[in-house]
Motif scaffolding. Structure first.
Motif, short mmCIF file in Angstrom:
data_model
loop_
_atom_site.label_atom_id
_atom_site.label_comp_id
_atom_site.label_asym_id
_atom_site.label_seq_id
_atom_site.Cartn_x
_atom_site.Cartn_y
_atom_site.Cartn_z
N ASP A 27 -48.82 -66.54 52.53
CA ASP A 27 -47.78 -67.51 52.87
C ASP A 27 -46.44 -66.85 53.20
O ASP A 27 -45.49 -67.55 53.58
N ASP A 28 -46.36 -65.53 53.06
CA ASP A 28 -45.13 -64.81 53.42
C ASP A 28 -45.13 -64.37 54.88
O ASP A 28 -44.17 -63.73 55.32
N VAL A 29 -46.18 -64.67 55.61
CA VAL A 29 -46.22 -64.25 57.02
C VAL A 29 -45.11 -64.96 57.79
O VAL A 29 -44.82 -66.14 57.56
N LYS A 30 -44.47 -64.23 58.69
CA LYS A 30 -43.35 -64.76 59.45
C LYS A 30 -43.83 -65.41 60.76
O LYS A 30 -45.01 -65.34 61.10
N SER A 31 -42.91 -66.04 61.45
CA SER A 31 -43.27 -66.76 62.67
C SER A 31 -43.85 -65.83 63.73
O SER A 31 -44.58 -66.28 64.63
N GLN A 32 -43.52 -64.56 63.67
CA GLN A 32 -44.15 -63.54 64.50
C GLN A 32 -44.69 -62.48 63.56
O GLN A 32 -43.94 -61.86 62.82
N VAL A 33 -45.98 -62.28 63.55
CA VAL A 33 -46.59 -61.38 62.57
C VAL A 33 -46.08 -59.96 62.72
O VAL A 33 -46.08 -59.18 61.75
N THR A 34 -45.60 -59.58 63.91
CA THR A 34 -45.07 -58.23 64.10
C THR A 34 -43.83 -57.98 63.24
O THR A 34 -43.52 -56.83 62.92
N LEU A 35 -43.13 -59.05 62.86
CA LEU A 35 -41.94 -58.89 62.03
C LEU A 35 -42.30 -58.55 60.58
O LEU A 35 -41.45 -58.11 59.81
N ASN A 36 -43.57 -58.74 60.21
CA ASN A 36 -44.03 -58.39 58.87
C ASN A 36 -44.50 -56.95 58.78
O ASN A 36 -44.61 -56.40 57.67
N LEU A 37 -44.80 -56.33 59.91
CA LEU A 37 -45.40 -55.00 59.90
C LEU A 37 -44.42 -53.98 59.32
O LEU A 37 -43.21 -54.06 59.53
N PRO A 38 -44.94 -52.98 58.57
CA PRO A 38 -44.07 -51.98 57.94
C PRO A 38 -43.35 -51.14 58.98
O PRO A 38 -43.89 -50.82 60.04
N ILE A 40 -56.78 -64.76 60.98
CA ILE A 40 -57.41 -64.34 59.72
C ILE A 40 -56.81 -63.03 59.22
O ILE A 40 -56.50 -62.89 58.03
N LEU A 41 -56.63 -62.06 60.13
CA LEU A 41 -56.05 -60.77 59.73
C LEU A 41 -54.65 -60.95 59.17
O LEU A 41 -54.33 -60.45 58.08
N GLY A 42 -53.80 -61.65 59.91
CA GLY A 42 -52.41 -61.81 59.48
C GLY A 42 -52.29 -62.57 58.17
O GLY A 42 -51.48 -62.20 57.30
N TYR A 43 -53.11 -63.60 57.99
CA TYR A 43 -53.01 -64.40 56.77
C TYR A 43 -53.58 -63.66 55.57
O TYR A 43 -53.07 -63.79 54.45
N LEU A 44 -54.64 -62.86 55.77
CA LEU A 44 -55.17 -62.05 54.68
C LEU A 44 -54.19 -60.95 54.28
O LEU A 44 -54.14 -60.56 53.11
N MET A 45 -53.41 -60.48 55.22
CA MET A 45 -52.46 -59.40 54.94
C MET A 45 -51.21 -59.90 54.23
O MET A 45 -50.74 -59.27 53.28
N TYR A 46 -50.66 -61.01 54.67
CA TYR A 46 -49.36 -61.44 54.17
C TYR A 46 -49.34 -62.83 53.54
O TYR A 46 -48.32 -63.22 52.97
#
Length: 458
Positions: A305-316, A297-303
């Protein structure tokens, strides 16, 4: 569901010990338990040789808490918000099949590991089938570890490269150089660092380190939440309610998150009070599902459909929360890689040693085979990781093809074979049949979707 008298309705006598073979329990726990009692359950042995209820819960959580946590937001983005219901369905089904494995163990005191259950149900063929799926799963997860390390280290240290001189070129030209950079470089470097750990005869120390996986999983979720709240990412993405075309991938990744069935027999055998293992399973699945659901839920609310296969790769980049999340993510693969390849390496080594026979130089020969086999295994995982560097697609394939077999289909099939359909209630048979149908659908559609995406992205 079966009642407490499951053991009394067991099968005819048929000890898996008679089908011993070369394929033993496909986990470090079982392999090390024969040599080091402290490695039996990722911690110190109890005075009477049994692990406590709390310690077994901790071990179960460690077994279920893995790298699937990083890909769960991507799984949600593939299936849409409504696919969260499927996460609960998969969790419930896998928890129930874990209970089925416990009942299969109660049928014979000779059952010590997952392959033994297969042997009890179908003889040598059942043992080989169970071992094949579990070993393949461990091998591919080890490859996933290398891909994960390469992706995240490349995010921490972008633009890193190494130039290697290859001698002088033809026709009097200058020296030829090979430039290795980015993810490929880090995959190779990580493999070189991990390689010596695979040579260890006793992995008790690594077992203690890997037990930090429970804490690490919680830390990663907190870091992602901190990034959203304190680092300005926020919860701005809306996402889709349902994406039918992405459901096979989502289901494969959901199943991968619950692929801990290989360790359940070992954990049950390690308990002081084995009758309470069903409570351990329920507690572990509830807590892990809460953790997985929170991250999704956290990762999808943050990013979105742009979320990557590893959510850590999306982090600033450059943020403390991001760095802490990535560093925490990197710790577990370093310790767990050896745990993944050791069972497969042990099986190959036993086969080679049996072929070599006994002799005065067996000790040195055994050590040489040990180093050679494990080095070749590491090299092979590096080659595959470099050739197929798609973490999300690979883990979806593992979940759809292998985890579904180990966590859904095989437990149901073994249970029905051992106890017989006639001895099960109608409700129990209906539930097991439903799980078999669900698992078959996930295996067929998920495997096809994952292979298709790998081929298209290759």
């Amino acid at each position: 569901m079966a009642n407490g008298g499951t053991a009394s309705r067991g099968p005819p006598d048929g000890s898996p010990a008679a089908l011993r073979g070369l394929v033993q329990q496909p986990l470090l726990h079982a392999y090390e338990a024969r040599k080091d009692p402290e490695a039996h359950g990722f911690g110190p042995a109890e005075p009477d040789g049994g692990a406590s209820f709390v310690w077994t819960c901790f071990n179960g959580l460690n077994g279920l808490s893995g790298v699937g946590l990083l890909s769960i937001p991507y799984a949600l983005s593939e299936g849409g918000w409504l696919s969260l219901a499927l996460l609960l369905v998969v969790a419930t089904a896998c928890c129930y099949t874990g209970l089925l494995l416990q009942r299969c163990m109660d049928a014979s005191p000779a059952v010590r590991g997952y392959p033994d259950i297969g042997a009890l149900a179908f003889g040598r063929g059942g043992r080989l089938a169970a071992s094949a799926f579990l070993y393949a799963e461990l091998y591919l997860v080890a490859i996933g570890f290398l891909i994960l390390e390469g992706d995240n280290l490349d995010k921490l240290f972008p633009g890193t490269s190494i130039s290697l001189g290859l001698g002088r070129g033809g026709d009097g030209g200058g020296a030829a150089t090979l430039v290795v950079s980015g993810k490929q470089l880090f995959v190779v470097l990580v493999a070189l660092v991990i390689l010596p750990t695979t040579w260890l005869r006793s992995l008790g120390v690594l077992a203690y380190v890997s037990a930090s996986g429970v804490l690490a999983s919680a830390v990663v979720v907190v870091c992602v939440l901190w990034t959203a709240v304190a680092d300005g990412v926020g919860f701005r993405a809306k996402g889709r309610m349902l994406n039918v075309s992405g459901l096979p991938t989502a289901l494969g990744l959901y199943t991968f998150c619950y692929c801990g069935h290989a360790i359940f027999p070992t954990l049950c055998n390690s308990m002081k009070e084995k009758k309470r293992f069903s409570r351990v399973l329920v507690i572990c699945f509830v807590l892990c599902t809460f953790n997985y659901g929170s991250m999704a839920i956290l990762g999808y609310l943050m990013y979105g459909d742009d979320v990557k296969s590893q959510v850590t790769l999306n982090l600033p980049e450059g943020k403390i929360g991001s760095k802490l999340a990535i560093y925490t993510t990197l710790i577990n693969p370093f310790s767990k890689y050896a745990l993944m390849v050791t069972p497969l390496a042990t099986a190959v080594e036993e086969r080679l040693l049996l072929a070599a026979g006994s002799g005065s130089g067996r000790g040195s020969s055994e050590r040489s085979i040990n180093v050679l086999v494990r080095t070749l295994l590491v090299v092979s995982t590096v080659v595959v990781a470099l050739a197929v560097p798609f973490f999300g697609h690979l883990m979806a394939l593992v979940g759809s093809l292998l985890s579904v077999m180990a966590a859904m289909l095989l437990p149901c099939i073994f249970y029905l074979k051992i106890f017989g359909v006639a001895r099960c209630s109608r409700a129990e048979v209906a539930l097991i049949a439903t799980i078999i149908v669900l698992g078959s659908v996930v295996a067929a559609t998920g495997t096809y979707a994952s292979v298709k995406k790998i081929v298209l992205d290759y």
